[in-house]
Design an enzyme around this catalytic site. Structure first.
Site, PDB file in Angstrom:
ATOM      1  N   HIS A   1      18.876  18.756  74.970  1.00  0.00           N
ATOM      2  CA  HIS A   1      20.231  18.623  74.449  1.00  0.00           C
ATOM      3  C   HIS A   1      21.087  19.713  75.095  1.00  0.00           C
ATOM      4  O   HIS A   1      21.593  20.612  74.430  1.00  0.00           O
ATOM      5  CB  HIS A   1      20.242  18.745  72.924  1.00  0.00           C
ATOM      6  CG  HIS A   1      21.453  18.131  72.283  1.00  0.00           C
ATOM      7  ND1 HIS A   1      21.396  17.095  71.381  1.00  0.00           N
ATOM      8  CD2 HIS A   1      22.773  18.408  72.427  1.00  0.00           C
ATOM      9  CE1 HIS A   1      22.609  16.776  70.986  1.00  0.00           C
ATOM     10  NE2 HIS A   1      23.473  17.560  71.603  1.00  0.00           N
TER      11      HIS A   1
ATOM     12  N   ASN B   1      19.645  13.905  76.129  1.00  0.00           N
ATOM     13  CA  ASN B   1      20.868  13.598  75.390  1.00  0.00           C
ATOM     14  C   ASN B   1      22.074  13.762  76.309  1.00  0.00           C
ATOM     15  O   ASN B   1      22.307  14.828  76.864  1.00  0.00           O
ATOM     16  CB  ASN B   1      21.031  14.533  74.192  1.00  0.00           C
ATOM     17  CG  ASN B   1      22.274  14.213  73.383  1.00  0.00           C
ATOM     18  OD1 ASN B   1      22.288  13.277  72.592  1.00  0.00           O
ATOM     19  ND2 ASN B   1      23.345  14.980  73.588  1.00  0.00           N
ATOM     20  N   GLU B   2      22.816  12.663  76.499  1.00  0.00           N
ATOM     21  CA  GLU B   2      24.070  12.661  77.251  1.00  0.00           C
ATOM     22  C   GLU B   2      23.946  13.293  78.637  1.00  0.00           C
ATOM     23  O   GLU B   2      24.632  14.265  78.955  1.00  0.00           O
ATOM     24  CB  GLU B   2      25.174  13.343  76.440  1.00  0.00           C
ATOM     25  CG  GLU B   2      25.488  12.639  75.131  1.00  0.00           C
ATOM     26  CD  GLU B   2      26.665  13.257  74.387  1.00  0.00           C
ATOM     27  OE1 GLU B   2      27.086  14.365  74.756  1.00  0.00           O
ATOM     28  OE2 GLU B   2      27.152  12.629  73.434  1.00  0.00           O
TER      29      GLU B   2
ATOM     30  N   GLU C   1      24.605   9.265  67.503  1.00  0.00           N
ATOM     31  CA  GLU C   1      25.671  10.161  67.051  1.00  0.00           C
ATOM     32  C   GLU C   1      26.926   9.353  66.791  1.00  0.00           C
ATOM     33  O   GLU C   1      27.292   8.490  67.593  1.00  0.00           O
ATOM     34  CB  GLU C   1      25.995  11.251  68.092  1.00  0.00           C
ATOM     35  CG  GLU C   1      24.913  12.282  68.313  1.00  0.00           C
ATOM     36  CD  GLU C   1      25.296  13.341  69.342  1.00  0.00           C
ATOM     37  OE1 GLU C   1      26.509  13.555  69.571  1.00  0.00           O
ATOM     38  OE2 GLU C   1      24.389  13.946  69.941  1.00  0.00           O
TER      39      GLU C   1
END
Length: 583
Positions: free
Chosen positions: A176, A221-222, A440
């Site tokens: 993350h 994540n992202e 999210e």
């Protein structure tokens, strides 16, 4: 996908019968019983304890630790105060719904928690022979406390459809945004192919240590955020920045790292019964002028380019059109190749995959995590200030409005349509088989509303309404929803000025005391009821006596019409009519 007329009667009966009940005089429409509802956090934004118990220095420690607000050095101190956080999860997740209890004979527990591991806390130098025992102890303590609280990992070997009603899953993210700074110093982090090897080592270490307690793993994540706003613009701790080149190297190595971790799990840890996914964000983009029906073909293409450069960049290599995988999206390939040729380069700035890598990538995904906040509108044309070369110049679209597309996400707003629009785009491009979890969805504000965070409640209400339409009307293969965020936390460039938490954290006095907001009680009610009532919802008013269940009758402010797009006024009739229109 349109609902067939034969299915319409079945769904109508479901809504008017078993799936629709009454809450007082209000009709209630429910999500499936095995639908995951939870909340999330991330390590750097909450843990603190940046230099204790053997933790190594991370790229984010180095990037933000010198800020006047301390960055994530202390954050919410969840490293030491995780039991208080789990108390908030317990408050949110234990049902007192009498009908659910009557059906199961037990309290319905639906607390699902997503958190991340700090790579540098587990492997301070990134090397497999340098496992930090205090890091192992700390994450085992969190997992064990979750279990003691009744938040149990799912029994291994069960697919989504078999998830037992009373099980609760731990959902862990491996990356993350933070990783050991030594890997950045040594070879540039994600712009180097060596990072693929190091990430696989890290993932395998986590699987060995915690895999018996974790049901769902998110590898990354992202990745778009780090690759574009990090390696394209020097944010999020990225130190190697060469616009138009390092963004694509970063993305290339990240998708390969995900696939390597996926294959390692399937080869060595499949007996644990876990699922391996990847989380991508989608600020879903419509063409400028679409709302008035006047979008030009160029703007239509600009919006599609955005989608291919954001979601398609990582999904096409894994589950590409026709299930082939191993290739980047066609518009992305065409545009970057053309600009590279214009620059007289010997080869494209967008890398290609070898045959071996294509085989590694194809199908390496059990589920997609989707982060959804709000939508944009795009028009054709290179944005002002775009470098030459740069990803922005390659893509050739401009985000319309006040948003600075070089500094995301910009001012927060509520555009509930984005949730279904993202899912619709995914279905059109990849089919509807891939399970999706909304990992999210949340609202950032200044905190001016205090504990009575009406704006966040209305944001959640509107998006949960869209979620229910996506599941019940559109029949999207959505398996869960995680609100962001459990706590007010450190929010990157905005520091502690932007509040996302369902729980207020007292940063002003330094006590870091946790106090639930109205949004937590609203979301708790949604979890208990698994749906939104047609009539006005009721949520407790937060305050000093928040532990008392007697507050559950205090009325929340009435929502506006736009926030109630799922159902309004006539019970289940609007949803049935919506089904009829799509049939």
């Amino acid at each position: 996908m349109a609902v067939q007329l034969g299915q319409l009667a079945q769904v109508a009966l479901l809504l008017l019968g078993a799936g629709a009940c009454t809450a007082g005089s209000a009709a209630m429409l429910r999500l499936p019983q095995d639908f995951m509802l939870g909340v999330g956090t991330s390590a750097y934004q909450t843990e603190g304890a940046w230099n204790v118990s053997g933790k190594g220095v991370s790229t984010l420690d180095r990037a933000y630790g010198g800020r006047s607000d301390g960055g994530g050095n202390v954050a919410t101190n969840s490293y030491s105060r995780y039991k208080e956080d789990i108390a908030m999860l317990k408050l949110m997740g234990v049902s007192t719904n009498k009908q659910a209890n009557k059906q199961t004979g037990k309290h319905l527990k639906v607390s699902y928690y997503r958190f991340s591991i700090a790579w540098a806390r587990l492997l301070p130098t990134g090397e497999a022979d340098n496992v930090n025992p205090d890091g192992v102890r700390s994450y085992n303590a969190v997992l064990d406390e979750l279990k003691a609280a009744g938040i149990e990992p799912l029994e291994s070997g069960l697919p989504f459809e078999s998830a037992p009603l009373l099980s609760v899953f731990n959902k862990v993210t491996l990356f993350h945004m933070d990783f050991p700074a030594v890997l950045d110093d040594r070879f540039g982090g994600w712009i180097s192919p060596l990072m693929v090897d190091y990430f696989e080592t890290y993932a395998v270490t986590a699987f060995k240590l915690f895999g018996d307690k974790v049901r769902y793993w998110v590898t990354l994540n992202e990745p778009y955020m780090l690759c574009v706003y990090g390696h394209g613009h020097g944010r999020l701790g990225a130190t190697r920045v060469e616009p138009g080149i390092t963004e694509y190297l970063c993305g290339h190595h990240m998708v390969l790292a995900h696939a390597r971790a996926y294959r390692a799990y399937k080869k060595g840890f499949s007996h644990q019964g876990g699922q391996i996914g990847l989380t991508l964000e989608d600020f879903h983009t419509r063409p400028h002028g679409a709302a008035g029906g006047a979008a030009s073909p160029a703007d239509e293409r600009a919006a599609e380019v955005h989608q291919q450069f954001s979601l398609g960049w990582y999904l096409d290599p894994l589950v590409g059109r026709g299930g082939r995988g191993g290739e980047y999206p066609e518009l992305m390939r065409t545009l970057v190749d053309a600009n590279s040729a214009r620059e007289n380069r010997a080869r494209s700035r967008l890398p290609t995959f070898t045959e071996e890598e294509r085989a590694l990538l194809a199908g390496a995904l059990d589920f997609l995590g989707l982060n959804v906040y709000f939508g944009w509108h795009a028009r054709h044309g290179v944005p002002d200030g775009a470098g030459d070369p740069s990803l922005e110049r390659d893509a050739g679209y401009t985000i319309v409005g006040t948003h600075d597309q070089f500094l995301p996400p910009g001012p927060f707003r509520s555009t509930p349509w984005v949730l279904r629009a993202s899912l619709d785009w995914l279905r059109r491009r990849y089919g509807g088989e891939l399970p999706v979890i909304i990992t999210e969805n949340g609202f950032g504000d200044s905190g001016a509303e205090g504990l009575q965070d009406t704006s966040r409640v209305e944001y959640l209400r509107a998006h949960l309404s869209e979620l229910m339409q996506a599941v019940l009307v559109d029949r999207h293969n959505v398996k869960g929803y995680f609100a962001w965020c459990l706590l007010d936390d450190f929010e990157w460039g905005a520091g502690y000025k932007s509040k996302f938490g369902l729980v207020h954290v007292d940063f002003t006095s330094g006590s870091l005391k946790r106090t639930p907001k109205a949004s937590l009680f609203f979301y708790r009610q949604f979890i208990q009821q698994r749906g939104l009532p047609v009539d006005t919802a009721t949520v407790p008013v937060p305050g000093p006596a928040w532990k008392s269940e007697s507050q559950s009758t205090a009325a929340a402010p009435a929502p506006d019409t736009a926030s109630r797009s799922l159902v309004a006024g006539l019970g289940a009739l609007p949803l049935i009519l919506a089904l009829w229109r799509r049939a």
